[in-house]
Design a protein around this motif. Structure first.
Motif, PDB file in Angstrom:
ATOM      1  N   ARG A  10       0.825  -1.202   0.000  1.00  0.00           N
ATOM      2  CA  ARG A  10       0.000   0.000   0.000  1.00  0.00           C
ATOM      3  C   ARG A  10       0.863   1.258   0.000  1.00  0.00           C
ATOM      4  NH1 ARG A  10      -5.285   1.692   2.016  1.00  0.00           N
ATOM      5  NH2 ARG A  10      -5.897  -0.457   2.058  1.00  0.00           N
ATOM      6  N   LEU A  11       1.915   1.243   0.806  1.00  0.00           N
ATOM      7  CA  LEU A  11       2.761   2.429   0.880  1.00  0.00           C
ATOM      8  C   LEU A  11       3.913   2.376  -0.113  1.00  0.00           C
ATOM      9  CD1 LEU A  11       2.896   3.172   4.700  1.00  0.00           C
ATOM     10  CD2 LEU A  11       1.274   3.950   2.986  1.00  0.00           C
ATOM     11  N   GLY A  12       4.001   1.250  -0.833  1.00  0.00           N
ATOM     12  CA  GLY A  12       4.983   1.147  -1.887  1.00  0.00           C
ATOM     13  C   GLY A  12       6.426   1.109  -1.402  1.00  0.00           C
ATOM     14  N   ARG A  13       6.651   0.685  -0.178  1.00  0.00           N
ATOM     15  CA  ARG A  13       8.037   0.555   0.254  1.00  0.00           C
ATOM     16  C   ARG A  13       8.205  -0.735   1.049  1.00  0.00           C
ATOM     17  NH1 ARG A  13       8.003   3.139   5.624  1.00  0.00           N
ATOM     18  NH2 ARG A  13       5.957   4.062   5.818  1.00  0.00           N
ATOM     19  N   TRP A  14       9.408  -1.165   1.128  1.00  0.00           N
ATOM     20  CA  TRP A  14       9.673  -2.450   1.760  1.00  0.00           C
ATOM     21  C   TRP A  14      10.232  -2.247   3.139  1.00  0.00           C
ATOM     22  CZ3 TRP A  14       7.795  -6.567  -0.632  1.00  0.00           C
ATOM     23  CH2 TRP A  14       7.494  -6.430  -1.979  1.00  0.00           C
ATOM     24  N   ARG A  15       9.782  -3.064   4.053  1.00  0.00           N
ATOM     25  CA  ARG A  15      10.295  -2.992   5.415  1.00  0.00           C
ATOM     26  C   ARG A  15      10.783  -4.380   5.809  1.00  0.00           C
ATOM     27  NH1 ARG A  15       7.941   1.380   8.198  1.00  0.00           N
ATOM     28  NH2 ARG A  15       8.464   0.365  10.147  1.00  0.00           N
ATOM     29  N   SER A  16      11.912  -4.430   6.416  1.00  0.00           N
ATOM     30  CA  SER A  16      12.485  -5.735   6.735  1.00  0.00           C
ATOM     31  C   SER A  16      11.822  -6.362   7.952  1.00  0.00           C
ATOM     32  CB  SER A  16      13.980  -5.594   6.995  1.00  0.00           C
ATOM     33  OG  SER A  16      14.174  -4.708   8.069  1.00  0.00           O
ATOM     34  N   THR A  17      11.125  -5.596   8.773  1.00  0.00           N
ATOM     35  CA  THR A  17      10.614  -6.153  10.023  1.00  0.00           C
ATOM     36  C   THR A  17       9.174  -6.634   9.920  1.00  0.00           C
ATOM     37  OG1 THR A  17      10.017  -3.945  10.717  1.00  0.00           O
ATOM     38  CG2 THR A  17      12.100  -4.827  11.535  1.00  0.00           C
ATOM     39  N   ALA A  37      12.880 -17.274  18.747  1.00  0.00           N
ATOM     40  CA  ALA A  37      11.501 -17.575  19.144  1.00  0.00           C
ATOM     41  C   ALA A  37      10.583 -17.569  17.935  1.00  0.00           C
ATOM     42  CB  ALA A  37      11.018 -16.550  20.151  1.00  0.00           C
ATOM     43  N   PHE A  38      10.817 -16.610  17.032  1.00  0.00           N
ATOM     44  CA  PHE A  38       9.965 -16.505  15.854  1.00  0.00           C
ATOM     45  C   PHE A  38      10.094 -17.763  15.012  1.00  0.00           C
ATOM     46  CE2 PHE A  38       9.049 -14.808  11.576  1.00  0.00           C
ATOM     47  CZ  PHE A  38       7.762 -14.402  11.822  1.00  0.00           C
ATOM     48  N   ARG A  39      11.346 -18.224  14.862  1.00  0.00           N
ATOM     49  CA  ARG A  39      11.565 -19.428  14.073  1.00  0.00           C
ATOM     50  C   ARG A  39      10.917 -20.638  14.728  1.00  0.00           C
ATOM     51  NH1 ARG A  39      17.543 -20.451  12.699  1.00  0.00           N
ATOM     52  NH2 ARG A  39      17.901 -18.595  13.906  1.00  0.00           N
ATOM     53  N   ALA A  40      11.152 -20.770  16.035  1.00  0.00           N
ATOM     54  CA  ALA A  40      10.615 -21.938  16.740  1.00  0.00           C
ATOM     55  C   ALA A  40       9.091 -21.924  16.696  1.00  0.00           C
ATOM     56  CB  ALA A  40      11.096 -21.931  18.183  1.00  0.00           C
ATOM     57  N   ALA A  41       8.522 -20.750  16.925  1.00  0.00           N
ATOM     58  CA  ALA A  41       7.074 -20.656  17.049  1.00  0.00           C
ATOM     59  C   ALA A  41       6.360 -20.909  15.737  1.00  0.00           C
ATOM     60  CB  ALA A  41       6.699 -19.286  17.591  1.00  0.00           C
ATOM     61  N   THR A  42       7.000 -20.610  14.633  1.00  0.00           N
ATOM     62  CA  THR A  42       6.300 -20.726  13.365  1.00  0.00           C
ATOM     63  C   THR A  42       6.552 -22.071  12.674  1.00  0.00           C
ATOM     64  OG1 THR A  42       8.096 -19.481  12.383  1.00  0.00           O
ATOM     65  CG2 THR A  42       6.084 -18.276  12.891  1.00  0.00           C
ATOM     66  N   ASP A 113      11.998 -11.121  23.670  1.00  0.00           N
ATOM     67  CA  ASP A 113      11.987 -11.550  22.281  1.00  0.00           C
ATOM     68  C   ASP A 113      10.519 -11.518  21.823  1.00  0.00           C
ATOM     69  OD1 ASP A 113      12.489 -12.722  19.903  1.00  0.00           O
ATOM     70  OD2 ASP A 113      13.692 -14.354  20.740  1.00  0.00           O
ATOM     71  N   VAL A 114      10.129 -10.468  21.111  1.00  0.00           N
ATOM     72  CA  VAL A 114       8.707 -10.249  20.796  1.00  0.00           C
ATOM     73  C   VAL A 114       8.395 -10.656  19.354  1.00  0.00           C
ATOM     74  CG1 VAL A 114       6.863  -8.505  20.598  1.00  0.00           C
ATOM     75  CG2 VAL A 114       8.565  -8.332  22.435  1.00  0.00           C
ATOM     76  N   THR A 115       7.248 -11.289  19.175  1.00  0.00           N
ATOM     77  CA  THR A 115       6.684 -11.545  17.848  1.00  0.00           C
ATOM     78  C   THR A 115       5.303 -10.901  17.836  1.00  0.00           C
ATOM     79  OG1 THR A 115       7.822 -13.681  17.720  1.00  0.00           O
ATOM     80  CG2 THR A 115       5.954 -13.352  16.227  1.00  0.00           C
ATOM     81  N   ALA A 116       4.980 -10.201  16.764  1.00  0.00           N
ATOM     82  CA  ALA A 116       3.703  -9.491  16.689  1.00  0.00           C
ATOM     83  C   ALA A 116       2.788 -10.154  15.669  1.00  0.00           C
ATOM     84  CB  ALA A 116       3.949  -8.036  16.326  1.00  0.00           C
ATOM     85  N   VAL A 117       1.471 -10.049  15.923  1.00  0.00           N
ATOM     86  CA  VAL A 117       0.450 -10.505  14.963  1.00  0.00           C
ATOM     87  C   VAL A 117      -0.509  -9.355  14.739  1.00  0.00           C
ATOM     88  CG1 VAL A 117      -1.505 -12.051  14.599  1.00  0.00           C
ATOM     89  CG2 VAL A 117       0.547 -12.912  15.677  1.00  0.00           C
ATOM     90  N   GLU A 118      -0.785  -9.027  13.477  1.00  0.00           N
ATOM     91  CA  GLU A 118      -1.648  -7.875  13.187  1.00  0.00           C
ATOM     92  C   GLU A 118      -2.309  -8.077  11.826  1.00  0.00           C
ATOM     93  OE1 GLU A 118      -2.834  -4.920  14.499  1.00  0.00           O
ATOM     94  OE2 GLU A 118      -3.749  -4.772  12.511  1.00  0.00           O
ATOM     95  N   PRO A 119      -3.665  -8.007  11.757  1.00  0.00           N
ATOM     96  CA  PRO A 119      -4.323  -8.268  10.474  1.00  0.00           C
ATOM     97  C   PRO A 119      -4.259  -7.108   9.466  1.00  0.00           C
ATOM     98  CG  PRO A 119      -5.965  -7.838  12.184  1.00  0.00           C
ATOM     99  CD  PRO A 119      -4.632  -7.873  12.865  1.00  0.00           C
ATOM    100  N   SER A 120      -4.111  -5.889   9.931  1.00  0.00           N
ATOM    101  CA  SER A 120      -4.206  -4.745   9.019  1.00  0.00           C
ATOM    102  C   SER A 120      -2.853  -4.381   8.412  1.00  0.00           C
ATOM    103  CB  SER A 120      -4.770  -3.525   9.776  1.00  0.00           C
ATOM    104  OG  SER A 120      -4.439  -2.331   9.104  1.00  0.00           O
ATOM    105  N   ALA A 131      11.236  -2.494  14.854  1.00  0.00           N
ATOM    106  CA  ALA A 131      10.196  -3.124  15.685  1.00  0.00           C
ATOM    107  C   ALA A 131      10.260  -4.639  15.518  1.00  0.00           C
ATOM    108  CB  ALA A 131       8.822  -2.608  15.282  1.00  0.00           C
ATOM    109  N   ALA A 132       9.618  -5.334  16.426  1.00  0.00           N
ATOM    110  CA  ALA A 132       9.599  -6.798  16.381  1.00  0.00           C
ATOM    111  C   ALA A 132       8.981  -7.291  15.070  1.00  0.00           C
ATOM    112  CB  ALA A 132       8.777  -7.321  17.564  1.00  0.00           C
ATOM    113  N   PRO A 133       9.352  -8.489  14.604  1.00  0.00           N
ATOM    114  CA  PRO A 133       8.751  -9.038  13.382  1.00  0.00           C
ATOM    115  C   PRO A 133       7.248  -9.205  13.553  1.00  0.00           C
ATOM    116  CG  PRO A 133       9.968 -10.724  14.571  1.00  0.00           C
ATOM    117  CD  PRO A 133      10.284  -9.430  15.246  1.00  0.00           C
ATOM    118  N   CYS A 134       6.514  -8.938  12.479  1.00  0.00           N
ATOM    119  CA  CYS A 134       5.048  -8.917  12.560  1.00  0.00           C
ATOM    120  C   CYS A 134       4.437  -9.833  11.513  1.00  0.00           C
ATOM    121  CB  CYS A 134       4.552  -7.482  12.381  1.00  0.00           C
ATOM    122  SG  CYS A 134       2.795  -7.305  12.694  1.00  0.00           S
TER     123      CYS A 134
END
Ligand SMILES: C[S@@+](CC[C@H](N)C(=O)[O-])C[C@H]1O[C@@H](n2cnc3c(N)ncnc32)[C@H](O)[C@@H]1O
Length: 306
Positions: A10-17, A37-42, A113-120, A131-134
């Protein structure tokens, strides 16, 4: 086949996180950073991925509201340190934390060690760099194995969920501890804004959900703790400006609060007009003289802890 998208179309740019998961291959192919944690959890069994595909529709529905109203969220919403301290204390000694309905990342502890979940997508795109991986997803169908995290947290979000009990049970499934910051709306007379200017709040679905917060907490075995709101609260949520009524006349402030969009423009205009008149005439000050000397207010904000 695995397809991994990282970035904000939507914003036309790439974010690594920020990581969008359209299709997740078994055993963590989408991992793009060395976050243990992100690797293990997923790393999930195949059945879980298939269940997730069938939920794509409801993830889309969850994303819709904030893809519409979330554009200026970060302008007025952020971390209120005194509320953050309560949330972080409740997280205890958790090292791995899942933040559900994470939005722009307010209240994510910096020493975990934070992992985020967000639908929008619009909200994910506003997460600061670093910021933490989302993960793109919704509370009702968390794409993680059982007990993947020490703790799961959710802040100012459960009233938006299609099925709050299902979402809270999902949090319990993936984490050993659950911490939720939300509001008990069973007494709308507590806050002068709903009592005197915006009674329409009572008929909102989100408000009805939170009016039965005690039952909801009971259903998942959570204890409830009151959270007083400081008079100078730094996170501009609905109740934040209880001692700064002029703030509600500010369009930017209102755009960071979903309640205003939910009641509709007619109710919003009327409430703002009436409040503006009452502030000018001294009627608001007369009615609310008991607030002037308070440093904090009890307006129904609650921490749910399991
Ligand atoms: C008021 S914002 C709160 C964001 C963040 N937790 C904070 O404290 O700033 C509510 C968030 O809940 C998200 N949301 C809506 N439905 C959801 C669902 N079913 N599962 C998870 N998050 C959801 C929205 O997209 C939005 O980002």
């Amino acid at each position: 086949m695995a397809t991994i998208e990282a970035g904000s179309p939507r914003l036309g740019r790439w974010r690594s996180t920020t990581i969008f998961i359209r299709r997740v291959s078994p055993r963590g192919e989408m991992v793009r950073r060395s976050d243990q944690a992100f690797r293990a959890a997923t790393r999930q069994p195949r059945a879980r991925h298939e269940a997730e595909y069938s939920q794509e529709g409801s993830d889309m529905a969850a994303a819709q509201l904030y893809d519409t109203i979330g554009a200026t969220y970060a302008a007025t919403r952020g971390t209120e340190p005194r509320i953050a301290a309560r949330i972080w204390a409740a997280l205890g000694d958790a090292r791995t934390v899942l933040n559900v309905g994470a939005g722009t990342g307010s209240y994510e502890p910096t020493d975990c060690d934070v992992t985020a979940v967000e639908p929008s997508a619009l909200m994910r795109a506003q997460r600061p760099s670093g910021a933490a991986p989302c993960v793109a997803g919704s509370a009702e169908n968390l794409p993680f194995d059982d007990q993947s995290f020490d703790a799961a947290m959710a802040v100012s979000t459960i009233h938006h969920w299609q099925d709050p009990i299902a979402g809270l049970r999902e949090m319990r499934r993936v984490a050993r501890r659950v911490v939720v910051f939300t509001c008990n709306t069973s007494d709308l007379d507590l806050f002068w804004l709903t009592r005197d200017y915006l009674p329409e709040v009572a008929s909102l679905k989100a408000c009805r959900v939170l009016a039965s917060l005690t039952e909801l907490a009971g259903a998942i075995g959570a204890r409830m703790e009151p959270v007083p709101i400081p008079w100078d609260c730094a996170d501009g949520f609905f109740e934040a400006y209880w001692r700064r009524p002029e703030a509600y006349l500010n369009e930017n402030v209102r755009r960071g609060i979903s309640v205003w969009a939910a009641v509709g423009s007619e109710a919003e205009e009327r409430a703002v007009h009436t409040l503006s008149n009452d502030l000018a005439s001294g009627r608001w000050a007369e009615r609310n003289s008991d607030l002037v000397d308070l440093d904090t207010a009890e307006l129904g904000l609650r921490l749910l802890v399991i």
